[in-house]
Design an enzyme around this catalytic site. Structure first.
Site, PDB file in Angstrom:
ATOM      1  N   THR A  97       0.781  -1.240  -0.103  1.00  0.00           N
ATOM      2  CA  THR A  97       0.010  -0.075   0.000  1.00  0.00           C
ATOM      3  C   THR A  97       0.926   1.197   0.104  1.00  0.00           C
ATOM      4  O   THR A  97       2.009   1.398   0.853  1.00  0.00           O
ATOM      5  CB  THR A  97      -0.963  -0.038   1.261  1.00  0.00           C
ATOM      6  N   PHE A 119       1.002   5.313   0.789  1.00  0.00           N
ATOM      7  CA  PHE A 119       0.485   6.382   1.726  1.00  0.00           C
ATOM      8  C   PHE A 119       1.368   7.483   1.322  1.00  0.00           C
ATOM      9  O   PHE A 119       2.356   7.648   0.977  1.00  0.00           O
ATOM     10  CB  PHE A 119       0.920   5.898   3.057  1.00  0.00           C
TER      11      PHE A 119
END
Length: 301
Positions: free
Chosen positions: A288, A290
């Site tokens: 992921t 960010f």
């Protein structure tokens, strides 16, 4: 009659006695030498630790002075571009055996401690604690700074816009599930600036007070459930999947409730809930990204 006047059986007993005495003596000698070497090495480590602490404090004092100059110029102490330069230089001069990632982790905390002495920075993130966004924030800023959990992504943006937090950390996209549309929509409307990005490998764990065969329900954030769909189908086909607002909430729901499991990061293990399985995400390279947002852009170099 053998040599020295001993008979064969006497020589055998004598050889056994000498062998036993010899082994005992050698063991005592080796134990003494090893113990002496151990103490000598410990003394050496103690001396090295003294030097490290002294040099670390010198480094921090220099960093604090830089922070004072930055404050006079109206520049924020957090400078991700400069930090990356430091990490690259450390990697270049590192001859091992310490791994580069380990060295980076250590210096992440050294820099974090320096920034904390320069200014009390508050980092807002999509909470609650022990979520992947919290983990990403800690990875980027280190543990010495102050963190504030926010209930939703818009709250992170608002806290930075109002000056309640100096920086905000939000998820933007996942390699399995794609973009986080809520973050994208807010980025299009805000005047905040993207100052850094963090890539975090997502490794899901299954938490439960029940054994695998007794689990009838699995709770987690909808993205986490989707990222473990195949594993759940193979290993817990009987379990009902229930989406909740966060992985941390899912872990909290499991405490003291038999038959319920939660999918969350290993960081959530600090709650004391047993881990029944690790690395249950369908894609092992699940990552992921960010973003770190701030009111002020980074200084030009």
């Amino acid at each position: 009659m053998g040599r020295l006047g001993f008979k064969g059986s006497q020589r055998l007993v004598l050889h056994k006695d000498l062998g036993t005495q010899s082994l005992s003596s050698w063991f005592a000698i080796f134990f003494f030498v090893d113990k002496h070497n151990l103490e000598s090495l410990r003394d050496e480590i103690d001396e090295i630790d003294s030097q490290i602490v002294r040099l670390l404090n010198q480094r921090v004092q220099a960093a604090v002075e830089i922070g004072r100059i930055k404050a006079e110029l109206g520049v924020d102490p957090y400078d991700p571009a400069r930090e990356e330069q430091v990490f690259e230089k450390l990697g270049a001069i590192n001859d091992g055996p310490m791994q580069g990632d380990s060295l980076r982790t250590i210096y992440r905390e050294v820099i974090s401690a320096s920034i904390a002495l320069e200014k009390d920075l508050v980092i807002g993130y999509l909470g609650p604690e022990a979520t992947y966004t919290h983990q990403a924030a800690l990875k980027n800023f280190g543990a010495a700074l102050s963190y504030r959990s926010m209930p939703d992504i818009p709250d992170v943006f608002e806290s930075v816009e109002k000056g309640e937090c100096e920086y905000g950390v939000v998820p933007i996209e996942n390699s399995t599930e794609g973009a986080v549309n809520r973050s994208l929509d807010l980025l299009a409307d805000t005047e905040l600036t993207i100052v850094a990005q963090v890539f975090l490998k997502v490794e899901h764990c299954l938490f439960s007070e029940s054994e695998m065969g007794d689990i009838t329900e699995v709770r987690s954030k909808d993205q986490a459930l989707a990222q473990c769909r195949e594993w759940l189908s193979r290993n817990l086909p009987q379990a009902r999947l229930v989406p909740v607002s966060s992985t941390a909430e899912a872990v909290g729901n499991c405490k003291g409730v038999p038959g319920i499991a939660a999918i969350a990061a290993k960081l959530a293990g600090g709650t004391g809930l047993p881990i029944q399985a690790e690395g249950i995400q369908d894609r092992k390279n699940n990552t992921t990204r960010f973003l770190v947002v701030a009111r002020n852009p980074l200084p030009r170099r």
